[in-house]
Design a protein around this motif. Sequence first.
Motif: not given
Ligand code: FAD
Length: 400
Positions: A10, A12, A33, A45, A76-77, A105, A128, A160-161, A168, A292, A302, A307, A335, A337
């Motif tokens: 859950g 992005v 889930i 962050s 957790r899956v 992620g 991270w 990622k990012c 940072r 994502g 990434k 995503a 985009t 920022y």
């Molecule tokens: P995530 O958002 O990481 O979500 C994954 C989710 O899956 C998590 O909630 C996790 O708990 C859940 N999960 C994993 N495995 C399981 C499992 N087995 N069962 C159930 N749940 C599970 N992006 C931008 O666009 N702009 C920004 O300014 C930016 N700044 C960033 C700054 C930092 C310091 C960092 C670290 C990242 C930044 N990002 C930014 C990148 C962004 O956070 C990620 O690219 C984005 O969150 C990716 O989405 P996602 O859905 O792939 O993964």
Amino acid sequence: ATRRVVVVGGGVGGATAAKYLRKLDPGLSVTLIEAKPNYTSCFMSNEVLSGDRTLDSLTFGYDGLRNHGVEVVIDRVSGIDPVSKTVQTDGGKEFSYDACVVSPGIGFKWEAIEGYDENVAEEIPHAWYAGPQTLTLRRQLEAMPEGGKVLIAAPQNPFKCPPGPYERASQIAMYCKHHKPRAKIIILDPKDAFSKQGLYVEGWTKLYGYGSDNSMIEWVSGAEGGAVEAVDPGTRTLQTFVEDFQGDVVNIIPPQKAGAIAFAADLVEGDWCPVDKRTFESSRHKDIYVLGDASSASKMPKSAYAANSQAKVAAAAIVARFSGQEPDDPTFVNTCYSIVGEDFGISVAAVYSLDAANNSIEPIPNSGGVSPANASPELRKREVSYAHSWFSNVINDMME
Ligand code: FAD
């Protein structure tokens, strides 16, 4: 019969997909889930490190998705079976699906830096994933003596990012400028170039004396020996093949790969999950869509925006296929920022289209680019407010 979609993760990608599936077809049964009861966003962050923001302001619950009719399960899956089309959880539950969306992620390559592992990361945080480690890093910065040294080990591509480690360093410098003006921040990098480098260097030069003898920020490239090979946690020393660096505060951002469930579900080749970029369906297993950070979505970075954009494309493809149609060729948008200092924001943007013949996502020429060099103070200030408004918009679009 009602079609069932199970969404794994859950963040992005997963939250956006769940919401848009229900919006596109309110007749669908959508179960999301997620392992954690709340989502804490990584984006923004780095502002917790400068003290400009609290971690609470980045933490959101799932009631918004429930209001869209998504069933949210906190668990957790543990496995996905592409033959029986079922998802299993640590809590002992099983869910059947017609389509499964996976957006877990990243995971870390713990073996890449000798001496670094999940336990050491409690003391020498990666931060991270935003959460307790973000607060640890912030506390360590506050406790650092004036004139102290901060080391940031940046990862190899892809991660990622891409602009994140440099944002940072900037946010830490922004804090130090006011509270520890003689501090040094050294970025140790295995790479010879990084995202938005020209704009970062411009900002660092203006705000933190970059390039001068008194620069608060130093960047050691791969060619200069910036690749960190080992850590001695006791002395907070990072080893490169050229020299050792000892820090008062050390932040190691390890190299990355797809999240663990993607490996368990046999969705990975190499480090990431190959997909048909028209729909984001896995190239390895039918009816599973990987979004994502975990997906191989070149040339999109990434990022959260990526995503979010991919999730809408996958949701539309799933809904189209349920009604017996093949989805149209998609376009995508991104985009990013970065806030380099007070009133100093920079950005990179692109609109992408599909190159179906090469299964590649290509930026449309002249559709974006980086924000202008040597822009007016007014524009730099405006980019900070654009960054904050983008944050509210993407959270709203995925969770509310
Ligand atoms: P995530 O958002 O990481 O979500 C994954 C989710 O899956 C998590 O909630 C996790 O708990 C859940 N999960 C994993 N495995 C399981 C499992 N087995 N069962 C159930 N749940 C599970 N992006 C931008 O666009 N702009 C920004 O300014 C930016 N700044 C960033 C700054 C930092 C310091 C960092 C670290 C990242 C930044 N990002 C930014 C990148 C962004 O956070 C990620 O690219 C984005 O969150 C990716 O989405 P996602 O859905 O792939 O993964």
